[in-house]
Design an enzyme around this catalytic site. Structure first.
Site, PDB file in Angstrom:
ATOM      1  N   PHE A 131      -4.629  -3.158   1.739  1.00 51.47           N
ATOM      2  CA  PHE A 131      -4.692  -3.447   3.175  1.00 51.47           C
ATOM      3  C   PHE A 131      -5.443  -4.769   3.369  1.00 51.47           C
ATOM      4  O   PHE A 131      -6.516  -4.971   2.775  1.00 51.47           O
ATOM      5  CB  PHE A 131      -5.386  -2.298   3.915  1.00 51.47           C
ATOM      6  CG  PHE A 131      -5.263  -2.423   5.405  1.00 51.47           C
ATOM      7  CD1 PHE A 131      -4.051  -2.201   6.034  1.00 51.47           C
ATOM      8  CD2 PHE A 131      -6.349  -2.781   6.175  1.00 51.47           C
ATOM      9  CE1 PHE A 131      -3.927  -2.336   7.407  1.00 51.47           C
ATOM     10  CE2 PHE A 131      -6.239  -2.916   7.552  1.00 51.47           C
ATOM     11  CZ  PHE A 131      -5.020  -2.687   8.173  1.00 51.47           C
ATOM     12  N   ASP A 203     -11.487   2.700  -1.456  1.00 50.46           N
ATOM     13  CA  ASP A 203     -11.195   2.799  -0.024  1.00 50.46           C
ATOM     14  C   ASP A 203     -10.318   4.041   0.156  1.00 50.46           C
ATOM     15  O   ASP A 203      -9.195   4.102  -0.379  1.00 50.46           O
ATOM     16  CB  ASP A 203     -10.479   1.522   0.449  1.00 50.46           C
ATOM     17  CG  ASP A 203     -10.178   1.529   1.951  1.00 50.46           C
ATOM     18  OD1 ASP A 203     -10.101   2.633   2.535  1.00 50.46           O
ATOM     19  OD2 ASP A 203      -9.993   0.443   2.529  1.00 50.46           O
ATOM     20  N   TYR A 228     -10.292   7.805  11.777  1.00 49.18           N
ATOM     21  CA  TYR A 228      -9.319   7.905  12.888  1.00 49.18           C
ATOM     22  C   TYR A 228      -7.906   8.221  12.421  1.00 49.18           C
ATOM     23  O   TYR A 228      -7.001   8.338  13.227  1.00 49.18           O
ATOM     24  CB  TYR A 228      -9.330   6.639  13.765  1.00 49.18           C
ATOM     25  CG  TYR A 228      -9.200   5.319  13.027  1.00 49.18           C
ATOM     26  CD1 TYR A 228      -8.018   4.931  12.412  1.00 49.18           C
ATOM     27  CD2 TYR A 228     -10.280   4.442  12.975  1.00 49.18           C
ATOM     28  CE1 TYR A 228      -7.917   3.721  11.765  1.00 49.18           C
ATOM     29  CE2 TYR A 228     -10.184   3.221  12.338  1.00 49.18           C
ATOM     30  CZ  TYR A 228      -8.997   2.867  11.729  1.00 49.18           C
ATOM     31  OH  TYR A 228      -8.896   1.665  11.083  1.00 49.18           O
ATOM     32  N   LYS A 229      -7.712   8.331  11.094  1.00 55.08           N
ATOM     33  CA  LYS A 229      -6.364   8.651  10.607  1.00 55.08           C
ATOM     34  C   LYS A 229      -6.268  10.160  10.394  1.00 55.08           C
ATOM     35  O   LYS A 229      -6.220  10.931  11.344  1.00 55.08           O
ATOM     36  CB  LYS A 229      -6.084   7.887   9.320  1.00 55.08           C
ATOM     37  CG  LYS A 229      -6.118   6.378   9.468  1.00 55.08           C
ATOM     38  CD  LYS A 229      -5.875   5.713   8.115  1.00 55.08           C
ATOM     39  CE  LYS A 229      -6.111   4.226   8.140  1.00 55.08           C
ATOM     40  NZ  LYS A 229      -5.106   3.479   8.887  1.00 55.08           N
ATOM     41  N   ARG A 377       7.278   3.383   8.255  1.00 51.99           N
ATOM     42  CA  ARG A 377       6.328   4.346   7.658  1.00 51.99           C
ATOM     43  C   ARG A 377       6.355   5.639   8.450  1.00 51.99           C
ATOM     44  O   ARG A 377       6.305   5.647   9.677  1.00 51.99           O
ATOM     45  CB  ARG A 377       4.898   3.799   7.736  1.00 51.99           C
ATOM     46  CG  ARG A 377       4.533   2.791   6.713  1.00 51.99           C
ATOM     47  CD  ARG A 377       3.029   2.606   6.611  1.00 51.99           C
ATOM     48  NE  ARG A 377       2.323   2.584   7.900  1.00 51.99           N
ATOM     49  CZ  ARG A 377       1.020   2.381   8.010  1.00 51.99           C
ATOM     50  NH1 ARG A 377       0.274   2.204   6.946  1.00 51.99           N
ATOM     51  NH2 ARG A 377       0.442   2.363   9.204  1.00 51.99           N
TER      52      ARG A 377
HETATM   53  C1  LIG Z   1      -6.822   0.778   3.439  1.00 49.09           C
HETATM   54  C2  LIG Z   1      -7.411   0.456   4.773  1.00 49.09           C
HETATM   55  N1  LIG Z   1      -8.660   0.000   4.850  1.00 49.09           N
HETATM   56  C3  LIG Z   1      -9.216  -0.288   6.036  1.00 49.09           C
HETATM   57  C4  LIG Z   1      -8.510  -0.130   7.210  1.00 49.09           C
HETATM   58  C5  LIG Z   1      -9.088  -0.456   8.536  1.00 49.09           C
HETATM   59  O1  LIG Z   1     -10.326  -0.887   8.599  1.00 49.09           O
HETATM   60  P1  LIG Z   1     -11.019  -1.044  10.014  1.00 49.09           P
HETATM   61  O2  LIG Z   1     -11.174   0.339  10.588  1.00 49.09           O
HETATM   62  O3  LIG Z   1     -12.276  -1.698   9.703  1.00 49.09           O
HETATM   63  O4  LIG Z   1     -10.120  -1.827  10.907  1.00 49.09           O
HETATM   64  C6  LIG Z   1      -7.201   0.350   7.174  1.00 49.09           C
HETATM   65  C7  LIG Z   1      -6.408   0.534   8.400  1.00 49.09           C
HETATM   66  O5  LIG Z   1      -6.668   0.103   9.483  1.00 49.09           O
HETATM   67  C8  LIG Z   1      -6.653   0.637   5.927  1.00 49.09           C
HETATM   68  O6  LIG Z   1      -5.400   1.070   5.851  1.00 49.09           O
HETATM   69  N1  LIG Z   2      -6.586   0.362  12.385  1.00 48.29           N
HETATM   70  C1  LIG Z   2      -5.544   0.125  13.207  1.00 48.29           C
HETATM   71  C2  LIG Z   2      -5.713  -0.580  14.411  1.00 48.29           C
HETATM   72  O1  LIG Z   2      -6.955  -1.035  14.703  1.00 48.29           O
HETATM   73  C3  LIG Z   2      -4.635  -0.798  15.268  1.00 48.29           C
HETATM   74  C4  LIG Z   2      -3.404  -0.308  14.903  1.00 48.29           C
HETATM   75  C5  LIG Z   2      -3.197   0.349  13.714  1.00 48.29           C
HETATM   76  C6  LIG Z   2      -4.268   0.513  12.859  1.00 48.29           C
HETATM   77  C7  LIG Z   2      -4.100   1.106  11.545  1.00 48.29           C
HETATM   78  O2  LIG Z   2      -4.646   2.127  11.311  1.00 48.29           O
HETATM   79  C8  LIG Z   2      -3.414   0.357  10.541  1.00 48.29           C
HETATM   80  C9  LIG Z   2      -3.467   1.116   9.266  1.00 48.29           C
HETATM   81  N2  LIG Z   2      -4.694   0.999   8.530  1.00 48.29           N
HETATM   82  C10 LIG Z   2      -2.349   0.834   8.351  1.00 48.29           C
HETATM   83  O3  LIG Z   2      -2.301   1.484   7.346  1.00 48.29           O
HETATM   84  O4  LIG Z   2      -1.501   0.019   8.648  1.00 48.29           O
END
Ligand SMILES: Cc1ncc(COP(=O)(O)O)c(C=O)c1O
Ligand SMILES: Nc1c(O)cccc1C(=O)C[C@H](N)C(=O)O
Length: 416
Positions: A131, A203, A228-229, A377
């Site tokens: 990511f 992660d 949040y997932k 997805r």
């Molecule tokens: C592997 C991974 N790491 C981190 C994040 C997000 O990090 P953050 O919550 O800091 O935006 C996501 C998705 O948003 C993710 O898929």
């Molecule tokens: N973290 C997100 C956001 O801030 C906005 C919209 C989507 C997301 C997501 O969760 C993206 C996610 N980590 C992904 O796997 O693509």
């Protein structure tokens, strides 16, 4: 081939089917995006009302003590810990995954630099398809440190082993790839990293709450992840950070804010870190959002992660089988591994018009998402999805593809 009636029977025989009642989802929506934003637990609304009206509205500042706001990051961390194979006092729920990764990576590089055998190492290994935030954080920290740290970006999971050699300071991997859904072998990769003298950060954004994780058993060093997932904590809910018990007293990161102090209310101008995991905290936490995480975690007390994993794999097997059988005439390609040992809880499929097809699905209340390049997805979340939902979702997909009922020329929304 499996019929819709077979799916109805599978739902009737499913011990986990009742868990859907824990969630509030709109009627007629088939929600296949719990891998991005989990559904809302019904209890979240009650909890939000309690926090806002009573704890904030009536008890005001007293709630830091009376309602346990101050301890919330560690209380939630203890509640989350069993889901990721961690123990008590090893996890805090705080900040974002990006920020926690920054802390973990900074701490790991610092620990490696302090050891004679590893002090000269400058390589950080990750996957090119990780990511982006993970890659950006590592690039940003390396640039900021200005000591020659650089990323070794690996192109395929099978190349990771060879890429982790004796030049590597830290390996930083995402357990389940956000794009492909590929699940890495945590234990083997961690053991290999350690054998090469590297530290290992995981992660768990796409694995916490989706499948059993065994951080202590794998002997990992640090882990971070989202709530949040699959943990259903709500949009932007604080993330978590885990530090292996053996590293807690050396864990030192640059965001040494007052919440990480051993005694914050002594207001000492010198920073003395908390002796335990609370040193991973930085500043004041978003309490309303943090409180929602509890509603998400409480649902897991009603089931177990092994049973959820079995159902998740059954749902994704069914999804793959039905898509391949019913949409065979269309240019779809499976990206996600078929092998259970290498699959997370979402399935990714390419189509040359992936974005347009996904928008057509969403318009018909089958909600997944789109990631470059061409990837649709589909999150298969066992807490609130049934086998008939999967059948119905594939039927909508088949209909859209057969009738070419999508607009290939539409402009993209900001969030895809
Ligand atoms: C592997 C991974 N790491 C981190 C994040 C997000 O990090 P953050 O919550 O800091 O935006 C996501 C998705 O948003 C993710 O898929
Ligand atoms: N973290 C997100 C956001 O801030 C906005 C919209 C989507 C997301 C997501 O969760 C993206 C996610 N980590 C992904 O796997 O693509």
């Amino acid at each position: 081939m499996i019929s819709r009636n077979d799916c109805i029977q599978m739902d009737q025989a499913d011990d986990l089917a009742n868990l859907k009642n824990e969630f509030s989802l709109p009627d007629n929506v088939i929600y296949l995006d719990g891998n991005s934003l989990g559904a809302r637990p019904k209890a979240a609304l009650t909890r939000a009302q309690e926090v806002v009206t009573q704890e904030w509205g009536m008890d005001l500042i007293r709630s830091w003590n009376k309602a346990g706001w101050f301890d919330l990051p560690s209380r939630l961390g203890d509640q989350l810990a069993p889901l990721i194979g961690a123990g008590r006092d090893e996890v805090v729920v705080t900040d974002s995954t990006s920020i926690n990764l920054f802390k973990a990576l900074a701490a790991a590089l610092h620990m490696q630099a302090a050891q004679a055998q590893t002090a000269s190492r400058r390589v950080i290994v990750t996957e090119r398809s990780n990511f982006p935030t993970d890659v950006y954080i590592a690039q940003g920290l390396s640039r900021w440190l200005d000591r020659g740290y650089h990323l070794r970006l690996v192109d395929a999971p099978e190349d990771l082993h060879a890429a982790i050699d004796r030049d590597v300071a830290v390996v930083m991997l995402t357990h389940v790839n956000y794009r492909s859904g590929h699940l890495l072998d945590m234990k083997t990769l961690t053991a290999h990293a350690h054998a090469q003298g590297a530290m290992m950060i995981w992660d768990l954004a796409h694995s916490a709450g989706a499948l059993p994780v065994a951080l202590n058993d794998a002997n990992a060093d640090f882990a971070v992840g989202c709530t949040y997932k699959y943990l259903n904590g709500g949009p932007g809910s604080p993330a978590f950070i885990w530090v292996a018990p053996k590293h807690q007293t050396q864990f030192s990161h640059p965001l040494s804010g007052w919440w990480g102090h051993a005694t914050p209310f002594t207001m000492d101008p010198r920073f003395t870190p908390d002796p335990g995991i609370r040193r991973a905290l930085c500043g004041t936490q978003p309490i309303v959002s943090l409180a929602m995480v509890q509603a998400g975690l409480d649902v897991f007390a009603k089931t177990n992660i092994e049973a959820l994993r079995r159902k998740s794999l059954a749902l994704s097997d069914l999804f793959i089988e039905l898509v391949e059988a019913r949409c065979a005439a269309h240019p779809l390609a499976l990206v996600t591994p078929r092998n259970h040992a290498q699959r997370g809880s979402h399935v990714s499929i390419t189509h040359p018009q992936g974005y347009a097809v996904m928008q057509a699905l969403i318009a018909r209340s089958v909600i997944g998402d789109y990631r470059e390049p061409e990837i649709m997805r589909f999150g298969l979340t066992p807490l609130y999805l049934g086998f008939t939902d999967v059948w119905d979702a594939v039927e909508v997909l088949r209909d859209i593809l057969d009738r070419q009922d999508f607009n290939a020329n539409q402009s993209r929304d900001a969030v895809t």
